[in-house]
Structures are given as C-alpha cells and as structure tokens.
Design a protein around this motif. Structure first.
Motif, mmCIF file in Angstrom:
data_model
loop_
_atom_site.group_PDB
_atom_site.id
_atom_site.type_symbol
_atom_site.label_atom_id
_atom_site.label_comp_id
_atom_site.label_asym_id
_atom_site.label_seq_id
_atom_site.Cartn_x
_atom_site.Cartn_y
_atom_site.Cartn_z
ATOM 1 N N ASP A 1 1.230 5.294 0.103
ATOM 2 C CA ASP A 1 0.554 6.521 0.522
ATOM 3 C C ASP A 1 1.647 7.517 0.890
ATOM 4 O OD1 ASP A 1 -0.912 8.538 1.643
ATOM 5 O OD2 ASP A 1 -1.740 7.360 3.277
ATOM 6 N N SER B 1 2.117 -0.486 -10.798
ATOM 7 C CA SER B 1 0.674 -0.644 -10.692
ATOM 8 C C SER B 1 0.297 -2.118 -10.815
ATOM 9 C CB SER B 1 -0.029 0.154 -11.784
ATOM 10 O OG SER B 1 -1.399 -0.197 -11.869
ATOM 11 N N GLU C 1 -12.542 1.206 3.474
ATOM 12 C CA GLU C 1 -11.737 1.037 2.265
ATOM 13 C C GLU C 1 -11.071 2.346 1.841
ATOM 14 O OE1 GLU C 1 -12.584 0.249 -2.431
ATOM 15 O OE2 GLU C 1 -13.603 -1.099 -1.017
ATOM 16 N N MET C 2 -9.803 2.249 1.493
ATOM 17 C CA MET C 2 -9.071 3.391 0.921
ATOM 18 C C MET C 2 -8.977 3.272 -0.597
ATOM 19 S SD MET C 2 -5.968 3.915 3.684
ATOM 20 C CE MET C 2 -5.373 2.196 3.614
ATOM 21 N N SER C 3 -8.678 2.057 -1.079
ATOM 22 C CA SER C 3 -8.498 1.849 -2.509
ATOM 23 C C SER C 3 -8.637 0.370 -2.818
ATOM 24 C CB SER C 3 -7.128 2.362 -2.955
ATOM 25 O OG SER C 3 -6.944 2.201 -4.346
ATOM 26 N N SER C 4 -8.939 0.070 -4.060
ATOM 27 C CA SER C 4 -9.019 -1.330 -4.484
ATOM 28 C C SER C 4 -8.455 -1.476 -5.892
ATOM 29 C CB SER C 4 -10.456 -1.855 -4.433
ATOM 30 O OG SER C 4 -11.277 -1.114 -5.322
ATOM 31 N N GLY C 5 -8.093 -2.681 -6.226
ATOM 32 C CA GLY C 5 -7.566 -2.985 -7.555
ATOM 33 C C GLY C 5 -7.712 -4.460 -7.817
ATOM 34 N N THR D 1 -7.850 -5.169 -1.869
ATOM 35 C CA THR D 1 -8.405 -3.979 -1.228
ATOM 36 C C THR D 1 -7.499 -3.520 -0.104
ATOM 37 O OG1 THR D 1 -10.669 -4.716 -1.715
ATOM 38 C CG2 THR D 1 -10.420 -3.032 -0.022
ATOM 39 N N TRP E 1 0.850 -1.182 0.000
ATOM 40 C CA TRP E 1 0.000 0.000 0.000
ATOM 41 C C TRP E 1 0.892 1.240 0.000
ATOM 42 C CZ3 TRP E 1 -4.033 2.465 -1.244
ATOM 43 C CH2 TRP E 1 -4.400 3.660 -0.628
ATOM 44 N N SER F 1 -7.491 -1.019 3.277
ATOM 45 C CA SER F 1 -8.384 -0.330 4.196
ATOM 46 C C SER F 1 -7.597 0.140 5.412
ATOM 47 C CB SER F 1 -9.519 -1.270 4.642
ATOM 48 O OG SER F 1 -10.163 -1.862 3.524
ATOM 49 N N SER G 1 -2.364 4.225 -3.454
ATOM 50 C CA SER G 1 -2.665 3.179 -4.433
ATOM 51 C C SER G 1 -1.938 1.895 -4.049
ATOM 52 C CB SER G 1 -2.242 3.612 -5.844
ATOM 53 O OG SER G 1 -0.847 3.871 -5.879
ATOM 54 N N ASP H 1 -4.794 8.425 1.037
ATOM 55 C CA ASP H 1 -5.120 8.587 -0.381
ATOM 56 C C ASP H 1 -3.921 8.106 -1.179
ATOM 57 O OD1 ASP H 1 -6.155 9.256 -2.821
ATOM 58 O OD2 ASP H 1 -5.868 11.425 -2.595
#
Length: 237
Positions: free
Chosen positions: A12, A33, A228-232, A108, A10, A110, A20, A18
């Motif tokens: 940040d 990515s 959740e902050m972000s998912s992929g 995900t 993760w 979080s 990815s 915020d």
C-alpha cells in the motif's frame, strides 16, 4: 516430506488502504503479483507475512487452503514487519506447517475496524459451559453484550466462569459485515490466529474454544473485526 516456504506482503504505497497482495519465493527476490506464482499441491508450507514499510495501520492477512469460503488462518502484522531488514525471518510473521492440498490458496488482506473486546475465562468454575454473546453495532455505537435479552455496552474486560468450554458468539449488526477473529491474548506479539470467520458468509457466528492444553485456570481471549481491503489467490498444481 520437506517443507517449502513462500512469502506474502500487503503493498500500500499511499497508506490509504488501497493496495495489492504481492508474493516472492525468497527474501532477495522482487515482489510480484500472486498471479505469477504456482504452489506445489499436497505440500506443507511455511508462509511468511509482512506489510509495506511505513504504513499507519496493521494489516491482517488470512489464508484459506481449501479455497474461498473455507476455514481461514491468519495474522496481524506489526507495522515494522516489512521483511526487508534484519536477518532471516525476524521481520515477518510465520504461519508454520500449513498443509496445501489441490485447491487454490485464497489470500485476503484486511484492516482492524473495531476496539478489542476481551473475554477473561475462568475454567472449572461452573458445572456448565458458558456462552458470551457480543454484538457489534458499528463504529458510532461500538460493542454490546447480550445478557438475559438486554444489550449492555462493553466498557471493559468481560469475566465469565465456565466448565471446560466457552462459546463466544459474534454478531455484526453494522452496515458492512466484517471478518471476525477470536484468539488467545498472549500480548502484543500474538502471531498466528487459527479461529477466523467471514461474517459476510454467515452471521452471527459461534467461536467455540475448549480449555487450552496445560489446563490453565484463566485464559483471556481477544475479539477483533476486520474489513477487507483486497483479496487474491495462489494457484496450486
């Protein structure tokens, strides 16, 4: 069949939740990515999870090998686990022997949003199996336990006697539904968490835990809620 490995972090850089999710095949590779990678179908993987250095919070990373909405497995990442120091896998949390089928792997990230209610279960102390009903009413009000139709604020460890199974029902009544996890509390180094559910898909949710192997007399479970902050996703072929 040989086991492959993949690393997820993760990222940040501003410590503001915020960021990815990034991936790499080996520790010496650059982080990229998740869209840049394709996993092998019908293969067993060891996933190594970490978070960007210097974060003020613990990320919680979950994987679902059957796509979005399927059962998840995850881990809370210690703040100093950034997978870029030490040797081998000392500074990454391992999710071992994860079977990847033919569906994309949903990932995900979080962060913890609630205090940690603890449920201490005494096994074999009742002729029936117990249910503990927990209600989260947001950060301003906290956790409540539903007992005989009434809601009682949770102020400490909940003690319960049961036979050979316990159900811990989690009901998120806050404005924003969260991701819930229930796991055996083995101390600050608790790693893989196998019982994860997205309360945005169905709420409340009953976590059913049988008596652990080895027949312990007492087990303590921790309940966490994450936002959740972000998912992929990781492609599979």
């Amino acid at each position: 069949m040989s086991t492959k490995s993949f690393r997820i972090q993760w990222h940040d850089t501003n410590d503001d939740k915020d960021g990815s999710l990034k991936g790499r095949q080996a520790r010496h590779d650059d982080w990229k990515s998740l869209d840049d990678f394709t996993l092998s179908a019908n293969t067993t993987y060891d996933f190594y999870l970490s978070q960007y250095q210097g974060l003020s919070y613990n990320a919680f990373i979950t994987l679902s090998t059957a796509g979005s909405g399927a059962p998840q497995v995850g881990a809370k990442i210690p703040k100093n686990f950034n997978d870029d120091k030490g040797s081998g896998n000392d500074y990454a949390v391992e999710l071992a022997n994860i079977a990847v089928g033919s569906s994309p792997v949903a990932v995900t990230a979080s962060y913890l949003v609630s205090e940690d209610p603890k449920v201490q279960v005494s096994w074999g102390q009742s002729s029936s199996n117990a249910t503990v009903s927990l209600i989260w009413r947001g950060s301003s009000r906290g956790w409540f336990q539903k007992v005989n139709g009434s809601e009682i604020p949770v102020t400490g460890t909940i003690d319960v006697k049961t036979n050979d199974k316990v159900t811990i029902e989690v009901d998120d009544q806050s404005q924003n539904k969260s991701i819930a996890a229930v796991y055996e509390d083995t101390g600050p180094d608790t790693a893989q968490i196998d019982d994860v559910h997205d309360l945005r898909e169905s709420n409340p949710y009953p976590f059913v835990r049988p008596r652990p192997s080895g027949s312990p007399s007492v087990t303590t479970y921790t309940v966490n809620l994450f936002d959740e902050m972000s998912s992929g996703s990781l492609a599979v072929r």
